[in-house]
Design an enzyme around this catalytic site. Structure first.
Site, mmCIF file in Angstrom:
data_model
loop_
_atom_site.group_PDB
_atom_site.id
_atom_site.type_symbol
_atom_site.label_atom_id
_atom_site.label_comp_id
_atom_site.label_asym_id
_atom_site.label_seq_id
_atom_site.Cartn_x
_atom_site.Cartn_y
_atom_site.Cartn_z
ATOM 1 N N GLY A 54 0.844 -1.193 0.000
ATOM 2 C CA GLY A 54 0.000 0.000 0.000
ATOM 3 C C GLY A 54 0.879 1.243 0.000
ATOM 4 O O GLY A 54 2.066 1.175 -0.336
ATOM 5 N N LEU A 55 0.315 2.359 0.379
ATOM 6 C CA LEU A 55 1.117 3.584 0.369
ATOM 7 C C LEU A 55 2.357 3.417 1.215
ATOM 8 O O LEU A 55 3.451 3.824 0.824
ATOM 9 C CB LEU A 55 0.285 4.758 0.873
ATOM 10 C CG LEU A 55 -0.774 5.240 -0.103
ATOM 11 C CD1 LEU A 55 -1.480 6.456 0.463
ATOM 12 C CD2 LEU A 55 -0.169 5.574 -1.454
ATOM 13 N N ALA A 56 2.223 2.808 2.393
ATOM 14 C CA ALA A 56 3.363 2.693 3.288
ATOM 15 C C ALA A 56 4.369 1.664 2.758
ATOM 16 O O ALA A 56 5.556 1.968 2.592
ATOM 17 C CB ALA A 56 2.892 2.323 4.691
ATOM 18 N N HIS A 90 -16.509 6.494 10.847
ATOM 19 C CA HIS A 90 -16.685 7.591 9.897
ATOM 20 C C HIS A 90 -18.158 7.929 9.757
ATOM 21 O O HIS A 90 -18.981 7.043 9.548
ATOM 22 C CB HIS A 90 -16.095 7.192 8.542
ATOM 23 C CG HIS A 90 -15.865 8.343 7.640
ATOM 24 N ND1 HIS A 90 -16.880 9.080 7.105
ATOM 25 C CD2 HIS A 90 -14.713 8.892 7.184
ATOM 26 C CE1 HIS A 90 -16.354 10.046 6.346
ATOM 27 N NE2 HIS A 90 -15.053 9.948 6.379
ATOM 28 N N ARG A 105 -15.050 13.977 12.939
ATOM 29 C CA ARG A 105 -15.717 12.714 12.634
ATOM 30 C C ARG A 105 -16.371 12.069 13.842
ATOM 31 O O ARG A 105 -17.501 11.599 13.765
ATOM 32 C CB ARG A 105 -14.699 11.732 12.053
ATOM 33 C CG ARG A 105 -14.246 12.163 10.705
ATOM 34 C CD ARG A 105 -13.188 11.252 10.155
ATOM 35 N NE ARG A 105 -12.883 11.697 8.809
ATOM 36 C CZ ARG A 105 -11.959 11.165 8.044
ATOM 37 N NH1 ARG A 105 -11.231 10.163 8.481
ATOM 38 N NH2 ARG A 105 -11.756 11.629 6.832
ATOM 39 N N HIS A 145 -14.058 2.681 10.112
ATOM 40 C CA HIS A 145 -13.337 3.191 8.952
ATOM 41 C C HIS A 145 -11.824 3.061 9.058
ATOM 42 O O HIS A 145 -11.142 2.721 8.105
ATOM 43 C CB HIS A 145 -13.720 4.661 8.783
ATOM 44 C CG HIS A 145 -13.008 5.344 7.675
ATOM 45 N ND1 HIS A 145 -13.080 4.898 6.381
ATOM 46 C CD2 HIS A 145 -12.214 6.449 7.650
ATOM 47 C CE1 HIS A 145 -12.354 5.699 5.613
ATOM 48 N NE2 HIS A 145 -11.808 6.624 6.359
ATOM 49 N N LEU A 149 -3.096 9.126 4.515
ATOM 50 C CA LEU A 149 -2.281 9.022 3.301
ATOM 51 C C LEU A 149 -0.933 9.691 3.549
ATOM 52 O O LEU A 149 0.121 9.186 3.175
ATOM 53 C CB LEU A 149 -3.004 9.678 2.124
ATOM 54 C CG LEU A 149 -4.387 9.100 1.794
ATOM 55 C CD1 LEU A 149 -4.989 9.812 0.587
ATOM 56 C CD2 LEU A 149 -4.298 7.599 1.510
HETATM 57 C C1 LIG Z 1 -12.755 4.011 1.879
HETATM 58 C C2 LIG Z 1 -11.575 4.692 2.509
HETATM 59 C C3 LIG Z 1 -11.292 6.019 2.224
HETATM 60 C C4 LIG Z 1 -10.203 6.665 2.806
HETATM 61 N N1 LIG Z 1 -9.948 7.961 2.487
HETATM 62 C C5 LIG Z 1 -8.856 8.572 2.999
HETATM 63 C C6 LIG Z 1 -8.518 9.906 2.628
HETATM 64 O O1 LIG Z 1 -9.214 10.553 1.837
HETATM 65 N N2 LIG Z 1 -7.411 10.458 3.145
HETATM 66 C C7 LIG Z 1 -6.604 9.790 4.006
HETATM 67 O O2 LIG Z 1 -5.598 10.329 4.426
HETATM 68 N N3 LIG Z 1 -6.898 8.513 4.366
HETATM 69 C C8 LIG Z 1 -7.994 7.892 3.887
HETATM 70 N N4 LIG Z 1 -8.282 6.599 4.256
HETATM 71 C C9 LIG Z 1 -7.332 5.853 5.104
HETATM 72 C C10 LIG Z 1 -6.137 5.383 4.274
HETATM 73 O O3 LIG Z 1 -6.560 5.047 2.982
HETATM 74 C C11 LIG Z 1 -5.444 4.179 4.859
HETATM 75 O O4 LIG Z 1 -5.255 4.343 6.216
HETATM 76 C C12 LIG Z 1 -4.081 3.977 4.223
HETATM 77 O O5 LIG Z 1 -4.184 3.988 2.830
HETATM 78 C C13 LIG Z 1 -3.442 2.695 4.692
HETATM 79 O O6 LIG Z 1 -2.283 2.459 3.955
HETATM 80 P P1 LIG Z 1 -1.295 1.295 4.334
HETATM 81 O O7 LIG Z 1 -0.201 1.334 3.343
HETATM 82 O O8 LIG Z 1 -0.939 1.395 5.755
HETATM 83 O O9 LIG Z 1 -2.139 -0.038 4.187
HETATM 84 P P2 LIG Z 1 -2.965 -0.674 2.959
HETATM 85 O O10 LIG Z 1 -3.076 0.242 1.810
HETATM 86 O O11 LIG Z 1 -4.197 -1.250 3.536
HETATM 87 O O12 LIG Z 1 -2.034 -1.822 2.456
HETATM 88 C C14 LIG Z 1 -1.889 -3.027 3.141
HETATM 89 C C15 LIG Z 1 -0.972 -3.911 2.336
HETATM 90 O O13 LIG Z 1 -0.614 -5.027 3.111
HETATM 91 C C16 LIG Z 1 -0.856 -6.221 2.416
HETATM 92 N N5 LIG Z 1 -1.201 -7.235 3.414
HETATM 93 C C17 LIG Z 1 -2.100 -7.140 4.420
HETATM 94 N N6 LIG Z 1 -2.092 -8.257 5.157
HETATM 95 C C18 LIG Z 1 -1.167 -9.067 4.618
HETATM 96 C C19 LIG Z 1 -0.685 -10.365 4.946
HETATM 97 N N7 LIG Z 1 -1.130 -11.037 5.994
HETATM 98 N N8 LIG Z 1 0.263 -10.893 4.146
HETATM 99 C C20 LIG Z 1 0.754 -10.218 3.080
HETATM 100 N N9 LIG Z 1 0.347 -8.989 2.745
HETATM 101 C C21 LIG Z 1 -0.598 -8.425 3.503
HETATM 102 C C22 LIG Z 1 -1.930 -5.907 1.432
HETATM 103 O O14 LIG Z 1 -1.851 -6.791 0.333
HETATM 104 C C23 LIG Z 1 -1.587 -4.474 1.070
HETATM 105 O O15 LIG Z 1 -0.615 -4.470 0.048
HETATM 106 C C24 LIG Z 1 -9.377 5.949 3.690
HETATM 107 C C25 LIG Z 1 -9.657 4.625 3.986
HETATM 108 C C26 LIG Z 1 -10.753 3.998 3.414
HETATM 109 C C27 LIG Z 1 -11.050 2.591 3.808
#
Ligand SMILES: Cc1cc2nc3c(=O)[nH]c(=O)nc-3n(C[C@H](O)[C@H](O)[C@H](O)COP(=O)(O)OP(=O)(O)OC[C@H]3O[C@@H](n4cnc5c(N)ncnc54)[C@H](O)[C@@H]3O)c2cc1C
Ligand code: FES
Lengths: 649, 256
Positions: free
Chosen positions: A52-54, A276, A340, A411, A451
Site C-alpha cells: 500500500g502507500l506505506a 466515519h 468525525r 473506517h 495518506l
Molecule cells: C474508503 C476509505 C477512504 C479513505 N480515504 C482517505 C482519505 O481521503 N485520506 C486519508 O488520508 N486517508 C484515507 N483513508 C485511510 C487510508 O486510505 C489508509 O489508512 C491507508 O491507505 C493505509 O495504507 P497502508 O499502506 O498502511 O495499508 P494498505 O493500503 O491497507 O495496504 C496493506 C498492504 O498489506 C498487504 N497485506 C495485508 N495483510 C497481509 C498479509 N497477511 N500478508 C501479506 N500482505 C498483507 C496488502 O496486500 C496491502 O498491500 C481511507 C480509507 C478507506 C477505507
C-alpha cells in the site's frame, strides 16, 4: 482475559525520541545515523510486507537506495492495496494558499485532533516531511487537481481551518498509490525489488531476539515457505474488519500484525477505532461491506432527521420547521463540519432516539437541495458527480432529487503495533509503517492524514531508520538464520494451524462467525462504550471463538487456491484481536477521540479526557492464548501543545 | 428474487472447466452482484460443497480486482445501460426474478484461469515494469509548484490515470488486445511535462512488452471502451500510435 488481572509496567518502554528542540531533532537524528556504504547495500535483505502507500513507498525507496528488497502482498497486483480506495485527499503544510498554515500548525492540529494521545515528536516529523511528499508525488506524475493558472489546488477538509488538502478528483488514494506502485515496478525492473503477489504472511520469525523473516502461504498453490532477511518491515494496514462491516476492503486483515504480536511485538491502543460519519447505511443481512461517501460532501450537504421520532413521510413532505438539523443546532460554529467522532456519535444518538430515516430507519439525511438551489445542479455535479453516481448505483436513489441517507461505519484504526521514534517495534529489526502502527494519530485521526502518514513513513522515515539499524547489526551474508530451529518451528506452527482449520469440518461458514463477531463488536465496542457492554463483549468473544474452533467448515484443500481457508485464518485472528480491543476499551475509563466511554462525558455530552490517569500509550504484551496480557505504559508529555478539552461548540 | 446461475467452474489452471448450473433463492434486489455470489457460496459451504472462487477486494469499484463476464459482457451491464460499472458496483435490481445468468472469467490468452472465475493478470504489471513510470527517485524532487501545469493537461492526465487495471478491456476485445490499458498509462505520463523526457522510450518499451505477453493487436472495434468502468477513451490509443510513429522516426528501439 480479565481487566482486574492486568499487570502494569511503567517506565520500561523506550520511545527513542532524541533529546533537543522538536524542530531540530529529526535533522540531528539523521545526521547521527550510521550509514551503509552504497556498494554494500545489496548484501542486506529487507522483507517488506504490504504494497500500500506505506509498504509500496518503503519498498521502492529502499530498492532505489540499493538494498535487496522482497515485497509481499495478498492481492494479484501491488496496485490494488487498499490505499487505492481513499477518496478525499492528503494533507501537507505547504501553505500555498497563504492562509496561515505552517509545519507547526499542522503538527498542532494533528495532536489536538488526536485528542492529545499521540507522541509529539513523531507528529512533528510527520508535519515536517509532509511537504516533501507532495513534491515527490508531483515529480512522479501524480495528477493532482490544479487551478487554471497551473498551480496545485487545495481544499479544506474535515473541519480544518486552513486549506491544506491536495487531491486528485475523488481518487486521491488511487493516484498516490499508482505513484508508489510505478516507482515499485521501476525497481522490480531494475532488479532491486522482488515482488510476491498473492502471498500471505502467516507468521514472523524471531531469532536471537531479532526479527529475521516471515512464513508465508502461496495463495495459488498453498505452499508454505519462509523468507529470511536482515530486517522485516510490516505495512499491512489496519484492523477495521474486526467489526465485519467496515469501509475496508474485504481482504483487509490484521493477521500479519497479530502474529507479530504473538511473537512479542507490543500492540498499542487497540481501542482507538475511527467511525466515519458518512457511509451508506446497510440495506440488509446480505450486506458484506460498507461504502464511504467522502467527507467532502459535508461541505455542501446539510444533515438532518425528522424532528418527530418515527416520522416515516418521504423527505420532501417534511416541512422545514419539522426538520431537525441537529449538528447545526448543537454546534453553531462548526455545524455540519464537526470532527468525525462528534458527527458519528450524534448520528447514533438521533437514530437510537427513533429519528432514523430510510426503510430500516438506520440513517440520517445528507441533503443537497439547498446547495443545488444556491449553486446550481452543475456545480454540485462537478464537485461530487462521481460520488453521486456511486450512491445511485448502490441504493437505486438519485441524490439530486432525494437526500442521501448516511450512517457511521468503522473506517480506520488508530491503534496498531507499538513503534518507537524509528518506527521500530518492541522486537528489534521489526519496523511497522502506515495504518498498521499506532504512532501519529492519537485517539482520532484527522481527514486526509492517513495518506500523509503512510507516505511519510515509507518514503521519508523508514528508509533512513531501517538503514541505520542495518548498519548497526551488519548483514548476515552467510545466511546463518536459515539453519536456526526457529524457522522450522514457525513453519510447523503455521502448518498445524492450517491443518486444524481444515479438519474441523463443522456446520458453519467462516463468514457466519465473522458476522457474529461483528455484531458483538459493533454493539459492545462501537461508537459509545460502557462498562457493562464491554464486559459482556469480553464474555461473548471467547464464546464465539470457541464455537468457531469447533464448528467452522473450511471446504476444499489447503494445497490449492482456497479463499475459505484464507478467510478462516484471518477471522481466527480477529476473534483474538477483538478481545484485546474490548479489554483495552474497558481498562481506559476515560473518553478520548474515537474512544467514547459513556461514564466519562462533559455536561454537554462531549468526550471527557482524564489526563491525570490516562495520558499514556497502552502497549499490550502477549502472555499466552486467552491469558490477560501485560500492560506497558508509555507516558505522554506535551511540551509544545497545550492540553485543552476539545470544544466544537 | 430467484435466479438460475450458470457458473464457470475450473479446479486449476491445468484442469478442464465447464459451466455448472445453480439455483439461488431469496436474493435481495438491494444486494450487489458479489453479495449474491456470497449468498450462493455460504449455501454451498453449509451443504458441504466447494464455494465458487472469484476475485474481489475493495467492493467500491476502485481496486480493479473484481473481474466477471456476465451474460457475455465484461463486468455485466445495468438494466438501463446508463453507466458501465465494475461488477462489485452492479446491483441485483438490474436483474429480474427467474432470470438465467451466465458467469464466466475474463477470457484471454494472456490471462490464464487460475481457478473458477479467477485469472492471472500479472502481465499488466510487467507492461508497467517495462516503462510505465517517471524515473525519479525518492528525495530528488523540486518544489511541487515550481512547474505549473495547465489545468487542461492535468485533467487529460487524470482522465487516463483513472484506469483501475481490471482488464475488462482485454476480456471484451475479440483480439485480446491490451491497447486501451497500455495507452492509458502512456497518456497519463506522456501529457505531463515531467513525463516528457522518457516519452518515446516509454511507448516503445511498453508496446514491446505488451506484444511479448501475447496480447493481440487493435483493429478498432471499440469493445474495450464500451465495457470500461472508468470511461477510458479510445482517443488514447490514437495518441499512443502517434507516439509510436514519432519514436520510430527518432530511431528508438525497445530496450526490454
Ligand atoms: C474508503 C476509505 C477512504 C479513505 N480515504 C482517505 C482519505 O481521503 N485520506 C486519508 O488520508 N486517508 C484515507 N483513508 C485511510 C487510508 O486510505 C489508509 O489508512 C491507508 O491507505 C493505509 O495504507 P497502508 O499502506 O498502511 O495499508 P494498505 O493500503 O491497507 O495496504 C496493506 C498492504 O498489506 C498487504 N497485506 C495485508 N495483510 C497481509 C498479509 N497477511 N500478508 C501479506 N500482505 C498483507 C496488502 O496486500 C496491502 O498491500 C481511507 C480509507 C478507506 C477505507
Ligand atoms: S472489488 Fe475492487 S473494483 Fe470491484
Amino acid at each position: 482475559m480479565n481487566v482486574d488481572d492486568i499487570k502494569v509496567f511503567e517506565g520500561d518502554l523506550d520511545s527513542a525520541v532524541p533529546e533537543g528542540p522538536i524542530q531540530q531533532i529529526w535533522d540531528d537524528h539523521r545526521f547521527n545515523m550510521k550509514l551503509v556504504n552504497p556498494s554494500n547495500r545489496r548484501k542486506y535483505k529487507v522483507i517488506v510486507v504490504g504494497s500500500g502507500l506505506a509498504g509500496g513507498s518503503a519498498a521502492a525507496s529502499l530498492g532505489e537506495m540499493g538494498y535487496n528488497v522482497h515485497c509481499f502482498f495478498y492481492q494479484d497486483s501491488a496496485r490494488r492495496a487498499h490505499s487505492v480506495a481513499a477518496q478525499g485527499g492528503i494533507n501537507a503544510a505547504k501553505n500555498y494558499r497563504n492562509d496561515g498554515d505552517s509545519i507547526f500548525r499542522l503538527f498542532y492540529d494533528t495532536v489536538k485532533g488526536g485528542d492529545y494521545r499521540s507522541r509529539e515528536a513523531n507528529v512533528y516529523r510527520l508535519a515536517q516531511v509532509s511537504n516533501n511528499i507532495i513534491d515527490q508525488c508531483v515529480a512522479q506524475g501524480v495528477p493532482f487537481a490544479r487551478e487554471y493558472g497551473g498551480m496545485l489546488d487545495n481544499r479544506s477538509f474535515g473541519g480544518a481551518q486552513v486549506s491544506r488538502t491536495f487531491y486528485a478528483r475523488g481518487q486521491t488514494g488511487q493516484q498516490l498509490l499508482l505513484g508508489a506502485y510505478q516507482a515499485l515496478q521501476r525497481q522490480a525492473h531494475a532488479g532491486t525489488v522482488t515482488l510476491y503477489p498473492r502471498t500471505e504472511m502467516l507468521d514472523l520469525i524471531v531469532i536471537d531476539g531479532r526479527a529475521r523473516g516471515i512464513v508465508t502461504r502461496n495463495m495459488i498453490t498453498g505452499q508454505i515457505k519462509s523468507y529470511l532477511g536482515d530486517a522485516v518491515v510490516l505495512a499491512t494496514g489496519g484492523y477495521g474488519n474486526t467489526y465485519f462491516l467496515s469501509t475496508n476492503a474485504k481482504g483487509c486483515n490484521a493477521s500479519a500484525a497479530w502474529r507479530a504480536y504473538k511473537r512479542g511485538a507490543y500492540f498499542a491502543n487497540p481501542c482507538y477505532v475511527q467511525i466515519h460519519p458518512t457511509c451508506i447505511p446497510p440495506s440488509g443481512e446480505h450486506q458484506s461491506k460498507l461504502t464511504l461517501m467522502s467527507e467532502s460532501l459535508r461541505n455542501d450537504g446539510r444533515i438532518w432527521v425528522p424532528r418527530q421520532p418515527g416520522d416515516r413521510r418521504p423527505a420532501a413532505q417534511i416541512p422545514e420547521e419539522e426538520r431537525y438539523y441537529y449538528l447545526e443546532e448543537k454546534y453553531p460554529s462548526f455545524g455540519n463540519l464537526v470532527p468525525r467522532d462528534v458527527a458519528s456519535r450524534n448520528a447514533k444518538a438521533v437514530v437510537d432516539a427513533g429519528h432514523g430515516v430510510g426503510e430500516l430507519q438506520n440513517g440520517v439525511y445528507l441533503d443537497f437541495s439547498e446547495a443545488i438551489g444556491r449553486l446550481g445542479k452543475q456545480v454540485i455535479k462537478d464537485r461530487y458527480g462521481n460520488l453521486f453516481d456511486m450512491y445511485t448505483s448502490i441504493t437505486g436513489e438519485d441524490p439530486y432529487e432525494v437526500p442521501m441517507r448516511i450512517y457511521p461505519a468503522v473506517h480506520y484504526t488508530m491503534g496498531g503495533l507499538w513503534v518507537d521514534y524509528n518506527l521500530q517495534s518492541s522486537i528489534p529489526g521489526l519496523f511497522v509503517l502506515g495504518e498498521a502502527n499506532f504512532s501519529d494519530h492519537g485517539a482520532n485521526r484527522l481527514g486526509a492524514s492517513a495518506l500523509m502518514q503512510g507516505l511519510a513513513d515509507g518514503y521519508f522515515v523508514a528508509p533512513y531508520t531501517v538503514g541505520n539499524y542495518l548498519a548497526r547489526v551488519g548483514a548476515d551474508t552467510g545466511d546463518s538464520a536459515a539453519s536456526a530451529p526457529e524457522v522450522a518451528q514457525a513453519e510447523a506452527a503455521v502448518q498445524e494451524k492450517i491443518d486444524k482449520l481444515m479438519s474441523i469440518n463443522g456446520k458453519h461458514s467462516v463468514t457466519h462467525f465473522h458476522r457474529e463477531l461483528g455484531k458483538v463488536m459493533w454493539n459492545g465496542v462501537g461508537m459509545a462504550r460502557n462498562d457493562a457492554g464491554l464486559r459482556e463483549a469480553l464474555q461473548r468473544i471467547p464464546e464465539i471463538r470457541a464455537e468457531f474452533w469447533e464448528n467452522v467448515r473450511v471446504p476444499g484443500s489447503a494445497a490449492d487456491l482456497n479463499q475459505s481457508l484464507e478467510m478462516a485464518g484471518r477471522v481466527a485472528d480477529f476473534l483474538e484481536l477483538g478481545e484485546l480491543l474490548a479489554l483495552d476499551a474497558l481498562h481506559r475509563t476515560e473518553s478520548c477521540g474515537g474512544h467514547f466511554r459513556e461514564e466519562s462525558q462533559t455536561e454537554e455530552g462531549e468526550a471527557k479526557r482524564d489526563d491525570e490517569n490516562f495520558s499514556y500509550v497502552a502497549a499490550w504484551e502477549y502472555t499466552g492464548d486467552g491469558s490477560t496480557p501485560n500492560l506497558h505504559k508509555e507516558p505522554l508529555k506535551f511540551e509544545y501543545v497545550k492540553l485543552t478539552q476539545r470544544s466544537y461548540k | 428474487m430467484k435466479l438460475n446461475l450458470k457458473i464457470w467452474r475450473q479446479p486449476s489452471q491445468q484442469a478442464q472447466g465447464q459451466l455448472v448450473d445453480y439455483q439461488l433463492d431469496n436474493v435481495s434486489e438491494d444486494s450487489s452482484f458479489l453479495e449474491m455470489l456470497d449468498l450462493l457460496n455460504e449455501q454451498l459451504i453449509e451443504n458441504g460443497d466447494e464455494p465458487v472462487a472469484f476475485d474481489h477486494d475493495c467492493r467500491e469499484g476502485i481496486c480493479g480486482m473484481c473481474s466477471l463476464v456476465i451474460n457475455g459482457v465484461a463486468h455485466g451491464q445495468d438494466r438501463e445501460k446508463i453507466k458501465q460499472v465494475t461488477v462489485c458496483q452492479l446491483h441485483m435490481r438490474n436483474f429480474s426474478d427467474g432470470e438465467t445468468i451466465v458467469i464466466e472469467p475474463w477470457r484471454s490468452a494472456a490471462f490464464p484461469v487460475l481457478k473458477d472465475l479467477i485469472v492471472n493478470r500479472t502481465a499488466f504489471d510487467r507492461i508497467i515494469q517495462a516503462g510505465g513510470y517517471i524515473s525519479v527517485s525518492t528525495g530528488s524532487a523540486a518544489d511541487a509548484n515550481a512547474l505549473p501545469i495547465p489545468k487542461k493537461k492535468a485533467d487529460v492526465s487524470m482522465d487516463a490515470a483513472a484506469c483501475i487495471g481490471c482488464g475488462a478491456c482485454v476480456a471484451a476485445c475479440p483480439n485480446g488486445s491490451a491497447m486501451l490499458f497500455t495507452s492509458a498509462k502512456i497518456t497519463h505520463l506522456g501529457v505531463l511535462p515531467q513525463g516528457e523526457t522518457e516519452r518515446y522510450q516509454r511507448v516503445v518499451n511498453m508496446v514491446a512488452q505488451m506484444d511479448k505477453e501475447g496480447f493481440g493487436g487493435c483493429t478498432n472495434m471499440g469493445e474495450c471502451e464500451a465495457v470500461c468502468p472508468k470511461e477510458i477513451s479510445l482517443d488514447f490509443i490514437a495518441r499512443m500510435n502517434r507516439d509510436l510513429i514519432s519514436a520510430a522516426f527518432r530511431g528508438i528501439s525497445p530496450t526490454v
